[in-house]
Motif scaffolding. Structure first.
Motif, PDB file in Angstrom:
ATOM      1  N   ALA A  36       6.782  10.016  -2.152  1.00  0.00           N
ATOM      2  CA  ALA A  36       7.156   9.022  -3.166  1.00  0.00           C
ATOM      3  C   ALA A  36       7.599   7.717  -2.504  1.00  0.00           C
ATOM      4  O   ALA A  36       7.260   6.620  -2.956  1.00  0.00           O
ATOM      5  CB  ALA A  36       8.268   9.566  -4.063  1.00  0.00           C
ATOM      6  N   GLU A  37       8.346   7.853  -1.419  1.00  0.00           N
ATOM      7  CA  GLU A  37       8.807   6.677  -0.677  1.00  0.00           C
ATOM      8  C   GLU A  37       7.602   5.865  -0.163  1.00  0.00           C
ATOM      9  O   GLU A  37       7.540   4.651  -0.325  1.00  0.00           O
ATOM     10  CB  GLU A  37       9.675   7.151   0.491  1.00  0.00           C
ATOM     11  CG  GLU A  37      10.356   6.058   1.268  1.00  0.00           C
ATOM     12  CD  GLU A  37      11.274   6.675   2.333  1.00  0.00           C
ATOM     13  OE1 GLU A  37      12.393   7.054   1.996  1.00  0.00           O
ATOM     14  OE2 GLU A  37      10.832   6.790   3.499  1.00  0.00           O
TER      15      GLU A  37
ATOM     16  N   GLY B 170       5.755   4.225  -2.950  1.00  0.00           N
ATOM     17  CA  GLY B 170       6.525   3.068  -3.401  1.00  0.00           C
ATOM     18  C   GLY B 170       6.284   1.868  -2.505  1.00  0.00           C
ATOM     19  O   GLY B 170       6.069   0.750  -2.975  1.00  0.00           O
ATOM     20  N   GLU B 171       6.284   2.110  -1.193  1.00  0.00           N
ATOM     21  CA  GLU B 171       6.043   1.013  -0.239  1.00  0.00           C
ATOM     22  C   GLU B 171       4.679   0.381  -0.461  1.00  0.00           C
ATOM     23  O   GLU B 171       4.511  -0.826  -0.374  1.00  0.00           O
ATOM     24  CB  GLU B 171       6.121   1.537   1.202  1.00  0.00           C
ATOM     25  CG  GLU B 171       7.536   1.677   1.707  1.00  0.00           C
ATOM     26  CD  GLU B 171       7.620   2.539   2.968  1.00  0.00           C
ATOM     27  OE1 GLU B 171       6.571   2.856   3.558  1.00  0.00           O
ATOM     28  OE2 GLU B 171       8.751   2.916   3.324  1.00  0.00           O
TER      29      GLU B 171
ATOM     30  N   GLY C 216       3.019   0.419  -3.225  1.00  0.00           N
ATOM     31  CA  GLY C 216       2.909  -0.178  -4.557  1.00  0.00           C
ATOM     32  C   GLY C 216       1.923   0.563  -5.446  1.00  0.00           C
ATOM     33  O   GLY C 216       1.233  -0.027  -6.273  1.00  0.00           O
ATOM     34  N   ALA C 217       1.856   1.892  -5.262  1.00  0.00           N
ATOM     35  CA  ALA C 217       1.037   2.721  -6.149  1.00  0.00           C
ATOM     36  C   ALA C 217       1.890   3.170  -7.334  1.00  0.00           C
ATOM     37  O   ALA C 217       3.108   3.044  -7.307  1.00  0.00           O
ATOM     38  CB  ALA C 217       0.517   3.938  -5.385  1.00  0.00           C
ATOM     39  N   ASN C 218       1.235   3.679  -8.383  1.00  0.00           N
ATOM     40  CA  ASN C 218       1.940   4.191  -9.561  1.00  0.00           C
ATOM     41  C   ASN C 218       1.899   5.709  -9.546  1.00  0.00           C
ATOM     42  O   ASN C 218       0.850   6.295  -9.303  1.00  0.00           O
ATOM     43  CB  ASN C 218       1.286   3.660 -10.836  1.00  0.00           C
ATOM     44  CG  ASN C 218       1.229   2.144 -10.834  1.00  0.00           C
ATOM     45  OD1 ASN C 218       2.190   1.488 -10.444  1.00  0.00           O
ATOM     46  ND2 ASN C 218       0.091   1.593 -11.233  1.00  0.00           N
TER      47      ASN C 218
END
Lengths: 371, 371
Positions: free
Chosen positions: A41-42, A45-46, A48-50
């Motif tokens: 998840a980290e 997030g970096e 920029g995916a959903n």
């Protein structure tokens, strides 16, 4: 958090799945894979995916399936999720590998049939399957927990780019070749000497990345779809097939079909596999294990079949990626891998030329052209 | 499995969500709610519903949100899932109520804004939110684990049909009424004497079922949307608001707006709530707690506001269900509940007639018309 978990997540997201900014990603987190889920998840997030996280629980599946009457009329919500997803990351690693052991096989089969569309939509994404090392998997491997963690990360955290280049050379040889012969001649076990045709077939460089049509992490094998197999093969790597132990299987082929077999243990399992359908008596895959981070058998096919110095043959279904566009290869409801150690007294020939001896490829250091 | 977990699942699936065969259900399983997830899956299997389980992990949310740069362009896969779902069951119960404590509030807000469509699609399903008792929630409540389990099941496993009938009588009184007056006169605390208009508003019989427009389990309150509030209210039930402790709040209303306030603790929190926007100074809800299975404060609004012998007022947004079709009530970005004990020295009047004294309703045994 163990830094290796973050490295695993980085390999999965960047090398394997090639996630781009804005991609719609489904992450399936198994009961024991929470920590890898956090690291993935980290990373997502970096980038920029959903993200949508689903929960892959054997215990929940068992409760649900055991309570159903066996008839399914699946609605659209799961299908809609995957039809709108770009990437599917399956983080395996449960708390009990036998969590669904008592689900009726009819129910299992009916559910699987009803989910065909969902499965196809999922296969249409850039999907990758991996496992987080759990105590349950360590137990299945007969290993201590920390020992097993090291084993998994040794297999996963490779120099994939370098391995992909090495495997590309093997793929080129197989793509250009017409016939493969595998021989193992050791005093301590039955002889293997088998020939199969690979003419017109395309090998897959399974380098643990969707860019190579490879969807497992770890991977590290080159595989193709053989046909017309003739000869004998002895599989000395023990396995669990359909929950049953199988050891020292010997298959005899004539004109592409198994005509005789025996096994030290689990012969009835092999028999029931062979009797599934006509395609189950023919080979769907020849794979050459190239992941030298995997140096032992752990009773987990995701790892075992990629082990360096091994070759595996699968009874049953062939993969489309090995076949000419539009051509269908061997068809079957099963795909059962059997594995042979080729580290000693062994060689592989392509069109009469030795391309591997005792696990070492022609273009690798230490290769001996002569026995 | 504790039989109460199965009973919880049965109430959730049958009484609360009214799941039908063939319904497409999304079950969100929090980190600590695995066991309830298993029981719910079993029940959904028996009914013949179709299930997708998502994973509600505070730690995964934190990892993802902390790594994002704060700009979101959410894709369609999560939206597609909920647009195609009939029912959404949220099984709360984490392992750390502060799991996302260090996520920047700007990021949190941006993510929330970007998910508006997803949230609306989710609210369009027959959704129900409940919690599985975890050690983390027990800790927040200041209770031992087994003690907390008993507390939760006492609140959840009610005779909901009987409670719905009792609450229907209160709803009828409020629906027919024009003005509510709440008075509490005790020597040990500041006096409450407040009047508010409810003319034209519709009360919700919140009986923990979508059939009653009630989406929490447990529930057990009757609430409406008041306006034109005048007078003083003292809230003696302590709360946590935006992660901060708030105690003994006193609000003074004139013509519907808060004109003065003080608090024994957390006054700055109340001040920042009031300053959010114009609607934050007005009331969005008057709720009368009717769940007598909830007999103590546990610092969890899902339970606290339903507690028997309490009344709560919320600053901020009103619920559509309380308003005439097409009319918009008080609008605000916040909805902050404050709770008052009415078990002693207290009464509620509707249009001048006492309808509740010391928590006992007019039509209940033990009601005293005179003080």
């Amino acid at each position: 958090m163990d830094e290796r978990v973050r490295e695993h997540a980085a390999v999965l997201v960047e090398w394997s799945a090639r996630v781009d900014p804005g991609d719609d990603v489904v992450v399936d987190v198994a009961e024991g894979a929470h920590e890898l889920g956090v690291a993935v998840a980290e990373r997502l997030g970096e980038i920029g995916a959903n993200v949508v996280t689903t929960y892959g629980s054997g215990e929940i599946s068992r409760a649900y399936l055991s309570a159903r009457d066996g008839e399914f009329d699946l609605g659209g919500h799961e299908l809609a999720l995957f039809e709108n997803a770009d990437v599917y990351l399956r983080l395996g690693g449960g708390r009990n590998t036998a969590a669904t052991a008592d689900v009726e096989s009819d129910t299992r089969q009916a559910y699987s049939n009803a989910r065909r569309e969902v499965r196809e939509a999922r296969l249409d994404t850039d999907w990758v399957s991996t496992v987080h090392p759990t105590r349950s998997l360590a137990q299945q491997a007969g290993m201590a927990y920390e020992e097993y963690q090291s084993f998994v990360y040794e297999a996963v955290l490779r120099d994939w780019e370098a391995l992909a280049e090495t495997m590309a050379e093997l793929k080129a040889i197989l793509d250009a070749g017409s016939e493969v012969r595998l021989v193992t001649d050791r005093p301590d076990r039955p002889r293997t000497d088998v020939r199969m045709s690979i003419d017109g077939r395309t090998a897959v460089n399974s380098a643990a990345s969707v860019a190579y049509d490879s969807h497992n992490l770890p991977s590290g094998e080159v595989f193709t779809a053989p046909y017309g197999t003739t000869g004998e093969v002895f599989f000395d790597v023990p396995m669990t097939i359909n929950g049953r132990r199988v050891r020292d299987v010997r298959l005899v082929f004539e004109e592409g079909e198994v005509v005789d077999f025996d096994a030290e243990q689990g012969g009835d399992v092999i028999e029931s596999v062979l009797e599934t359908d006509a395609g189950a008596r023919r080979l769907g895959e020849l794979g050459i294990g190239m992941n030298r981070g995997i140096d032992r058998v752990t009773d987990n096919i995701l790892f075992d079949e990629k082990m360096g110095d091994t070759v595996h043959l699968a009874l049953g279904r062939a993969y489309d990626a090995n076949l000419p566009e539009g051509e269908s290869g061997n068809d079957s409801a099963v795909h059962v891998d059997l594995i042979a150690d080729v580290s000693e007294g062994s060689f592989i020939e392509v069109d009469g030329e030795v391309i591997q001896r005792n696990g070492v490829l022609r273009f690798e250091e230490g290769f001996a052209a002569e026995r």
